[in-house]
Design a protein around this motif. Structure first.
Motif, PDB file in Angstrom:
ATOM      1  N   ARG A 155       0.779  -1.289  -0.192  1.00 13.38           N
ATOM      2  CA  ARG A 155      -0.046  -0.057  -0.096  1.00 13.38           C
ATOM      3  C   ARG A 155       0.787   1.252   0.097  1.00 13.38           C
ATOM      4  N   VAL A 156       0.956   2.186  -1.010  1.00 19.01           N
ATOM      5  CA  VAL A 156       1.581   2.966  -0.947  1.00 19.01           C
ATOM      6  C   VAL A 156       0.653   4.399  -0.782  1.00 19.01           C
ATOM      7  N   ASP A 157       1.500   5.729  -0.632  1.00 22.36           N
ATOM      8  CA  ASP A 157       0.677   7.019  -0.100  1.00 22.36           C
ATOM      9  C   ASP A 157       1.449   8.219  -0.961  1.00 22.36           C
ATOM     10  N   ARG A 158       1.039   9.172  -0.921  1.00 26.73           N
ATOM     11  CA  ARG A 158       1.451  10.278  -1.680  1.00 26.73           C
ATOM     12  C   ARG A 158       2.923  10.516  -1.555  1.00 26.73           C
ATOM     13  N   ASN A 159       3.563  10.190  -0.578  1.00 26.61           N
ATOM     14  CA  ASN A 159       4.953  10.342  -0.379  1.00 26.61           C
ATOM     15  C   ASN A 159       5.810   9.208  -0.616  1.00 26.61           C
ATOM     16  N   LEU A 160       5.316   8.413  -1.570  1.00 24.68           N
ATOM     17  CA  LEU A 160       6.164   7.316  -2.382  1.00 24.68           C
ATOM     18  C   LEU A 160       7.396   7.590  -2.860  1.00 24.68           C
ATOM     19  N   GLU A 161       7.770   8.900  -3.071  1.00 19.05           N
ATOM     20  CA  GLU A 161       9.087   9.159  -3.416  1.00 19.05           C
ATOM     21  C   GLU A 161      10.168   9.027  -2.213  1.00 19.05           C
ATOM     22  N   ARG A 162       9.656   8.687  -1.175  1.00 18.81           N
ATOM     23  CA  ARG A 162      10.794   8.285   0.318  1.00 18.81           C
ATOM     24  C   ARG A 162      11.335   7.099  -0.355  1.00 18.81           C
ATOM     25  N   ILE A 163      10.737   6.178  -1.066  1.00 14.31           N
ATOM     26  CA  ILE A 163      11.213   4.936  -1.360  1.00 14.31           C
ATOM     27  C   ILE A 163      11.378   4.995  -2.765  1.00 14.31           C
ATOM     28  N   PHE A 164      10.785   5.595  -3.619  1.00 14.22           N
ATOM     29  CA  PHE A 164      11.208   5.480  -4.940  1.00 14.22           C
ATOM     30  C   PHE A 164      11.295   6.732  -5.681  1.00 14.22           C
ATOM     31  N   GLN A 165      12.354   7.295  -5.005  1.00 11.76           N
ATOM     32  CA  GLN A 165      12.882   8.811  -5.260  1.00 11.76           C
ATOM     33  C   GLN A 165      13.413   8.870  -6.631  1.00 11.76           C
ATOM     34  N   ASP A 166      14.106   7.589  -6.969  1.00 14.60           N
ATOM     35  CA  ASP A 166      14.890   7.546  -8.076  1.00 14.60           C
ATOM     36  C   ASP A 166      14.761   6.059  -8.748  1.00 14.60           C
ATOM     37  N   PRO A 167      13.938   5.920  -9.682  1.00  8.23           N
ATOM     38  CA  PRO A 167      13.363   4.379 -10.055  1.00  8.23           C
ATOM     39  C   PRO A 167      14.558   3.680 -10.678  1.00  8.23           C
ATOM     40  N   THR A 168      15.716   4.554 -11.043  1.00 11.92           N
ATOM     41  CA  THR A 168      16.898   3.631 -11.698  1.00 11.92           C
ATOM     42  C   THR A 168      17.702   3.130 -10.809  1.00 11.92           C
ATOM     43  N   THR A 169      17.609   3.562  -9.606  1.00 15.01           N
ATOM     44  CA  THR A 169      18.352   2.735  -8.317  1.00 15.01           C
ATOM     45  C   THR A 169      17.558   1.775  -7.622  1.00 15.01           C
ATOM     46  N   VAL A 170      15.983   1.631  -8.028  1.00 16.13           N
ATOM     47  CA  VAL A 170      15.148   0.803  -7.101  1.00 16.13           C
ATOM     48  C   VAL A 170      14.559  -0.101  -8.142  1.00 16.13           C
ATOM     49  N   THR A 171      15.552  -0.826  -8.810  1.00 16.97           N
ATOM     50  CA  THR A 171      14.975  -1.947  -9.702  1.00 16.97           C
ATOM     51  C   THR A 171      15.218  -3.358  -9.229  1.00 16.97           C
ATOM     52  N   PHE A 172      13.999  -3.969  -9.215  1.00 14.98           N
ATOM     53  CA  PHE A 172      14.014  -5.120  -8.865  1.00 14.98           C
ATOM     54  C   PHE A 172      13.689  -6.260 -10.047  1.00 14.98           C
ATOM     55  N   VAL A 173      14.760  -6.688 -10.606  1.00 11.13           N
ATOM     56  CA  VAL A 173      14.544  -7.447 -11.703  1.00 11.13           C
ATOM     57  C   VAL A 173      14.010  -8.971 -11.781  1.00 11.13           C
ATOM     58  N   ARG A 174      13.924  -9.251 -10.441  1.00  8.28           N
ATOM     59  CA  ARG A 174      13.431 -10.658 -10.225  1.00  8.28           C
ATOM     60  C   ARG A 174      11.818 -10.680 -10.085  1.00  8.28           C
ATOM     61  N   LEU A 175      11.261  -9.324  -9.706  1.00  3.99           N
ATOM     62  CA  LEU A 175       9.922  -9.232  -9.342  1.00  3.99           C
ATOM     63  C   LEU A 175       8.953  -9.733 -10.578  1.00  3.99           C
ATOM     64  N   ARG A 176       7.947 -10.552 -10.498  1.00  2.00           N
ATOM     65  CA  ARG A 176       7.113 -10.981 -11.405  1.00  2.00           C
ATOM     66  C   ARG A 176       5.893 -10.436 -11.304  1.00  2.00           C
ATOM     67  N   HIS A 177       5.243 -10.396  -9.730  1.00  2.00           N
ATOM     68  CA  HIS A 177       3.873 -10.054  -9.523  1.00  2.00           C
ATOM     69  C   HIS A 177       3.913  -8.649  -8.737  1.00  2.00           C
ATOM     70  N   LEU A 178       3.071  -7.877  -8.988  1.00  2.00           N
ATOM     71  CA  LEU A 178       3.041  -6.555  -8.313  1.00  2.00           C
ATOM     72  C   LEU A 178       1.766  -6.115  -8.098  1.00  2.00           C
ATOM     73  N   GLN A 179       1.384  -5.815  -7.040  1.00  2.00           N
ATOM     74  CA  GLN A 179       0.051  -4.968  -6.561  1.00  2.00           C
ATOM     75  C   GLN A 179       0.325  -3.620  -5.813  1.00  2.00           C
ATOM     76  N   ILE A 180      -0.144  -2.695  -6.134  1.00  2.00           N
ATOM     77  CA  ILE A 180      -0.188  -1.431  -5.906  1.00  2.00           C
ATOM     78  C   ILE A 180      -1.425  -1.009  -5.483  1.00  2.00           C
ATOM     79  N   ASP A 181      -1.733  -0.676  -3.979  1.00  2.00           N
ATOM     80  CA  ASP A 181      -2.725   0.129  -3.333  1.00  2.00           C
ATOM     81  C   ASP A 181      -2.660   1.214  -3.043  1.00  2.00           C
TER      82      ASP A 181
END
Length: 921
Positions: free
Chosen positions: A722-748
């Motif tokens: 479950r994400v919130d409006r401040n998700l840039e705290r984790i995903f501030q730079d998508p190029t450094t937060v890449t999870f190449v093994r992930l296959r199934h994603l649910q965003i709430d």
């Protein structure tokens, strides 16, 4: 089965010796000696199991001793870890003081454990030395993935079939025969299939079907020569070649003698050339192993030829091995009417006396009731029919009905015919299993009858039990290896796939009722698992449990005092699956009774507090609660479960308290937390510092996660967050937060009252194939921002303002799309020409503003299934549906009556949908 018991113990000891030497302080020498002796013994167990199947009672008792001795050794090691090592893991001043206070008594205990291990090692040595007495020889242990070659000759001989024995009574095979004949004579493309295989479980009628095809007039007119080889006997290649050659040439006695004088190379070449020069049909009946074919294939042309091979097998992999381009036909079980037809034709006394109409009517009712136990398996129906043919009165039929399962599965006593019982036939598949597959099959005994078995859940349990062999240097996870094991059971026709996933992987399966009966029987005989189902059974008491049983499954539907039953179970229980109404007190009693549990599954309907005593189960690898369990809390003591691999806590109780101890569970691979309205109550942070092996993380909120912890989860394959409006705290730079093994994603993002921009999250997972988005979002990502591998997409409550179709139709790999619950607020959608080239399933549910949906010719060109549900303003189905020739089914639910009438026969829009199945509800 003893080999299947010994092997996990060997692996367990090997892991301790190699990777966890600190746990063996004081007993390492004894453990190493026992490990060596078990390795030596395992080399003999395959031959010992073969002797048991041949009916050698002495060897059976010896195998039981081996099994029990292995269990004893495993129990001693587990007890040692429980009582000694757990004390050494204590921290703090108090723990240290206690440690020094009991060090003397602990030393005595270690000495005692060492003596027990030495005693067990001596027993193993004695058992091994007695092998020569029983004529048991050493056999090489099969590696993972190899085929078993057990000596099961006596059972196989009972199933040997002959070409001249034609079955006159055949039911339900008309279409099968028609298709197989067409494949064999191949008028359009005679070279398309060199090998035609009939594959299926034992008793399905494969040989009967093959025989009907073999003798079919069109087949007889098409081919020049015919030969039948029954491979179910111990295959001697030379004899099989000779038999086929005799069948194809009908030689004189002199010619026979000449053939017998040939060398193997000569006879193989002669048979090869004969099939090249003429149109021959060779039937290989009941072939079990790929190695059998490897021995035979030199005599069969591998390239283009007018000759064909028709083979029967239980194992699909054998058919693929013989010819990867061959055609594989899998007969189905008979339906209710076909079962009744076969039963009537086979039951000689039924309905023959018209004067006894009342008796005939009653016998008909009894017959149909008994047929349900046959589950459409022709062999079972024939066994039942043969038995009832000797019974001529209603009373006798009533008596048989009371014991119908015993009669069907075991057959009549002292009857050695090949149809004497179903268990002996189906049991061949079990006997043929390599040792690593036997516990995987027996583990199915804990599921209720007709259960749909989820593959992922079962794989996690098999891994937790330690039944999954390692693949050496392979990078496959244990879960992958477990999946491959279940796939082998599918290939061997022992289980039937019910649902395939989007990536063509098996998601769920079932086991035939009679194969399950074999499973239950074997599991009980081996003291492997006991199944207790008291649902809808009134006051029926629980069955007594063997003191040596290792796994128990109990299902209740009412309050039941099961504690006396629990007290009689072996305290060394490894797996407990329990579904009942249970208080915290009873659960505490269960935990205290079975401290060596590795798997604990609980289902509970009333609010339940997990007791702190759960922290005592330090051997636990898997703990889960079912979807209908009302868990109120997770105690902090769960942090003691350092071996835990899977923690699944599902609950519908609001604000379940989750302690900040998960970081202690370094072996954790799968963590699914309560997701009640998406709000589990964390104390402050959910630390994940040490969870480097984590593959599944569901039911968490972004605001409770530390960014550095999160970035370390590089092995994640499934994430529901479950994400919130401040998700840039984790995903501030998508190029450094890449999870190449992930296959199934649910965003709430449904908790937020403002729109959330999910693009940074999407960009962080470039390889996902399955995506669900729930909650209001700023905008739909551009098509090139989605993963190019995306196969399934579900949008829910996203409240999109712009038509999503122009973006989504460009996703070239998308196969399943669901627009649910206010995912789009506009009044028009358009699918343009060439859009959605791979989409197979489309569901549109509760889009309250949608009035017009247009589909251009050439759009949705691969669509198979369409569902329109509760779109009350939608006036008509798109005109473009009439161009979609692939569409097979459309469901219309909760729509206005005017809309339904338009698509029904005689309606204005019927011409758009008449070419496929249309369901209106």
């Amino acid at each position: 089965m003893a080999e299947a018991v010994v092997s996990p113990v060997i692996e367990r000891l090997g892991d301790l010796l190699l990777n966890e030497a600190k746990f063996l302080s004081g007993v390492r020498v004894q453990v190493k000696d026992a490990h060596t002796k078990l390795l030596w013994m395992r080399a003999f167990l395959k031959d010992a199991d073969a002797h048991v199947r041949d009916g050698d009672e002495r060897v059976r008792l010896w195998v039981v001793q081996v099994r029990d001795t292995s269990y004893d050794l495993d129990d001693v090691i587990e007890t040692y870890v429980l009582k000694v090592v757990s004390k050494r893991n204590g921290r703090g001043v108090i723990s240290v003081l206690k440690r020094y206070a009991c060090i003397f008594s602990e030393g005595i205990y270690v000495h005692k454990i060492g003596a027990e291990i030495e005693k067990i090692s001596s027993s193993i040595a004695t058992l091994t030395s007695s092998l020569q007495t029983y004529g048991i020889r050493e056999l090489r242990v099969k590696e993972f993935g190899e085929t078993s070659s057990n000596n099961i000759q006596p059972q196989r001989d009972l199933r040997r079939a002959y070409s001249h024995v034609v079955e006159n009574v055949v039911v339900g095979f008309d279409k099968d025969i028609e298709e197989l004949v067409a494949r064999l004579i191949g008028k359009e493309n005679p070279h398309r299939h060199r090998v035609i295989s009939i594959c299926g479980m034992g008793g399905l009628g494969k040989t009967t079907l093959a025989r009907k095809v073999y003798h079919h007039p069109q087949v007889r007119a098409h081919f020049d020569g015919f030969a039948w080889a029954s491979i179910s006997q111990q295959c001697v290649v030379r004899e099989v070649w000779e038999g086929i050659l005799f069948g194809l040439t009908s030689p004189t006695q002199a010619e026979r003698n000449e053939i017998k004088s040939m060398g193997n190379g000569e006879i193989a070449k002669k048979l090869y050339n004969l099939q090249k020069q003429r149109k021959c049909l060779v039937l290989l009946d009941d072939i079990w192993t790929t190695s059998t074919w490897d021995g035979l294939k030199a005599a069969f042309p591998q390239d283009e030829t007018n000759s064909k091979i028709l083979l029967t097998t239980r194992i699909k992999n054998v058919a693929f091995h013989v010819d990867q381009n061959g055609f594989i036909h899998e007969p189905r079980c008979l339906n209710e009417n076909e079962s009744w037809e076969l039963f009537q034709k086979k039951t000689s006394c039924f309905g023959k006396d018209p004067t006894n109409s009342k008796d005939n009517e009653r016998m008909g009712v009894l017959g149909r009731e008994m047929l349900r136990h046959c589950s459409g398996l022709p062999l079972a129906i024939i066994v039942l029919s043969g038995l009832l043919s000797t019974k001529h009165t209603v009373n006798e039929w009533e008596e048989i009905k009371g014991n119908v399962m015993r009669y069907i599965t075991k057959g009549r006593e002292h009857d050695d015919s090949k149809y004497s019982g179903v268990s002996s036939v189906l049991g061949l598949s079990y006997d043929e299993l390599p040792f690593y597959l036997k516990p995987c099959f027996l583990y199915l005994a804990h599921y209720p009858e007709d259960a749909t078995i989820q593959v992922k859940e079962l794989c996690l349990m098999l891994v937790a039990e330690g039944f999954i062999p390692s693949r050496g240097a392979s990078t496959d996870s244990s879960e992958d290896v477990a999946y491959d094991c279940l796939s082998e059971l599918v290939e061997r026709s022992m289980i039937q796939v019910e649902k395939w996933g989007l990536t063509r992987k098996m998601k769920s399966f079932r086991i035939h009722d009679l194969m399950r009966d074999v499973c239950l029987s074997k599991a009980q005989d081996e003291n492997f698992l006991q199944f207790n189902d008291l649902r809808n059974r009134g006051e029926e008491p629980l069955k007594s449990v063997s003191t040596d049983i290792r796994r128990v499954a109990i299902y209740f539907d009412r309050i039941y005092d099961f504690l006396p039953f629990v007290d009689n179970i072996n305290s060394a229980l490894r797996c407990l699956i329990i579904e009942l109404v249970m208080s915290q007190k009873k659960l505490r009693h269960v935990i205290n009774s079975f401290l060596m549990l590795r798997v604990l599954k609980v289902s509970h309907r009333d609010p339940l507090k997990l007791p702190k005593e759960i922290g005592k189960l330090i051997h636990l690898r898997l703990f889960s609660t079912s979807h209908n369990t009302l868990v109120e809390n997770i105690p902090s003591s769960i942090g003691n479960l350092r071996c835990l691999q899977t923690l699944v806590v599902k609950s519908y109780v609001d604000n379940v308290k989750v302690p900040n101890v998960m970081w202690k569970l370094e072996q954790l691979r799968h963590l699914s937390l309560p997701y009640v309205h998406g709000i589990p109550a964390f104390s402050k942070w959910l630390r994940l510092t040490n969870l480097r092996n984590l593959q599944t993380l569901t039911g968490v909120q972004l605001k409770y996660l530390d960014r550095n912890d999160f970035l370390r989860l590089t092995n994640l394959k499934k994430l529901a967050i479950r994400v919130d409006r401040n998700l840039e705290r984790i995903f501030q730079d998508p190029t450094t937060v890449t999870f190449v093994r992930l296959r199934h994603l649910q965003i709430d993002c449904s908790e937020e009252r403002v729109r959330v921009d999910i693009v940074p999250v999407i960009l962080s997972y470039p390889q996902i194939y399955k995506l669900k988005v729930e909650g209001t979002i700023v905008k739909l990502p551009e098509y090139n921002q989605f993963s190019p591998n995306l196969i399934k997409l579900k949008l829910e409550y996203t409240h999109l303002k712009d038509d999503p179709m122009p973006t989504l139709e460009k996703l070239s790999s998308l196969r399943v799309l669901s627009l649910h619950e206010c995912s789009y607020d506009g009044n028009e959608m358009v699918c343009s020409k060439g859009g959605f080239p791979q989409l197979e399933s489309l569901q549109i549910t509760y889009l309250p503003s949608l009035e017009e949906w247009k589909v251009e010719e050439g759009a949705l060109s691969s669509l198979h299934f369409l569902r329109i549900d509760c779109c009350l303003k939608l006036r008509r189905v798109p005109d473009g549906l009439r161009y979609i020739t692939t569409l097979k089914e459309m469901e219309i639910t909760s729509m206005r009556r005017e809309f339904k009438e338009r698509v029904e026969e005689g309606g204005e829009d019927f011409y758009k949908v008449h070419h496929f199945i249309n369901k209106c509800e």
